[in-house]
Scaffold this active site. Structure first.
Site, short mmCIF file in Angstrom:
data_model
loop_
_atom_site.label_atom_id
_atom_site.label_comp_id
_atom_site.label_asym_id
_atom_site.label_seq_id
_atom_site.Cartn_x
_atom_site.Cartn_y
_atom_site.Cartn_z
N LYS A 104 21.20 208.53 -24.22
CA LYS A 104 21.59 207.25 -23.65
C LYS A 104 23.06 207.36 -23.24
O LYS A 104 23.94 207.57 -24.08
CB LYS A 104 21.41 206.12 -24.64
CG LYS A 104 21.86 204.77 -24.07
CD LYS A 104 22.04 203.72 -25.15
CE LYS A 104 22.80 202.53 -24.58
NZ LYS A 104 23.24 201.58 -25.61
N GLY A 165 27.12 193.19 -28.34
CA GLY A 165 27.40 192.53 -29.61
C GLY A 165 27.68 191.06 -29.53
O GLY A 165 28.00 190.43 -30.54
N ALA A 191 21.94 195.30 -24.76
CA ALA A 191 23.17 194.58 -25.11
C ALA A 191 23.07 193.09 -24.85
O ALA A 191 22.60 192.66 -23.79
CB ALA A 191 24.40 195.14 -24.39
N GLY A 192 23.52 192.31 -25.82
CA GLY A 192 23.64 190.88 -25.64
C GLY A 192 22.56 190.04 -26.28
O GLY A 192 22.69 188.82 -26.36
N ASN A 213 20.97 196.27 -31.47
CA ASN A 213 21.52 196.69 -32.75
C ASN A 213 22.09 195.50 -33.51
O ASN A 213 21.60 195.09 -34.54
CB ASN A 213 22.57 197.78 -32.53
CG ASN A 213 23.14 198.33 -33.83
OD1 ASN A 213 24.06 199.15 -33.80
ND2 ASN A 213 22.65 197.94 -34.99
N THR A 214 23.15 194.90 -32.95
CA THR A 214 23.86 193.85 -33.67
C THR A 214 22.98 192.67 -34.01
O THR A 214 23.11 192.08 -35.09
CB THR A 214 25.07 193.37 -32.83
OG1 THR A 214 25.87 194.50 -32.48
CG2 THR A 214 25.92 192.39 -33.62
#
Length: 262
Positions: A104, A165, A191-192, A213-214
């Site tokens: 990635k 994040g 993301a987001g 992830n976050t």
């Protein structure tokens, strides 16, 4: 795999889970392992510059709890702010993972927003593809750039939903839909995402998957959130395949009114 399963393919590899997860921000490796197991993810992305996958022999190796025999490891270039560093990081990962070439790519352009440096990303992608890598690429939600990255030979394009994040959810669904409608490679929101409904929306837009992830790791109960995300991905995908009803401005009776007696 069962031929009737709803799978997707990246670089010739078939996967049944459309949820991809990261490994950062958990309190320890045991929580990492339990959350990822609960997510049902088959692809796990690891930041090579922040996580030990064998480059530091005297530190715990995350591959001990996330074995490559069980998961497809997706090394990423998080923390890279120029093309040269990103390319070098991918080559290091390939060496550490015995020739593994699925990566990635992300090249960041700003420390505050973590938005991608699109020009540097294009340069790095071109060099990595020439070097034999299968590149899944993080980018902004610009349909033109997504097309350029696909034409370069990236095996998947991963537009952001919102800043990394942030948990803000999909801020520009029309652009994401446009990217999906014009792509011939998998499109994965990256993301987001903040909660399960965000993941479901991404799938309802027709995305092939979501990487997060976050949203899991920063939840009060990461293992439970991982389970919720798994269900949201599945529900959103089913809703997309089912085809939603056309929205209407005025009410429409849920039951037929013809033939009713007064």
């Amino acid at each position: 795999m069962n031929e009737n399963q709803d799978t997707f393919t990246v670089a010739g590899r078939e996967f049944s889970s459309r949820l991809l997860v990261g490994t950062g921000k958990y309190k320890d490796m045991d929580e990492t392992r339990r959350a990822i197991e609960a997510s049902g993810a088959e692809i796990v992305t690891i930041a090579v510059r922040r996580t030990n996958i064998g480059q530091n022999a005297d530190e715990p190796n995350i591959l001990d709890v996330l074995p490559p025999e069980k998961y497809t490891i997706l090394p990423n270039t998080a923390g890279c702010y120029d093309a040269k560093t990103a390319v070098r990081t991918c080559r290091l990962a390939r060496e550490l993972l015995d020739g593994h070439n699925l990566v990635k790519l992300e090249v960041l352009g700003d420390e505050k927003t973590l938005f991608p440096d699109v020009i540097a990303t294009l340069h790095a992608a071109e060099e990595l593809i020439k070097d034999g890598f299968d590149v899944m690429v993080y980018t902004n939600d610009d349909p033109i750039i997504a097309r350029e990255l696909e034409q370069l030979g990236c095996v998947a394009v991963m537009p952001l939903a919102a800043p990394i994040g942030s948990g803000l959810g999909i801020r520009n669904p029309l652009n994401i839909r446009t990217i999906v409608e014009n792509a011939k490679v998998p499109i994965l929101v990256d993301a987001g995402v903040g909660t399960a409904s965000d993941a479901a929306v991404a799938m309802e837009l027709g995305c092939d998957g979501v990487l997060m992830n976050t949203a899991i790791a920063a939840a009060k109960n990461p293992v439970l959130m991982a389970s919720a995300m798994k269900k949201a991905i599945e529900a959103g995908r089913e809703a997309y395949l089912a085809g939603r009803m056309a929205p209407k401005r005025l009410a429409s009776a849920g039951s037929p009114v013809e033939g009713l007696f007064c």
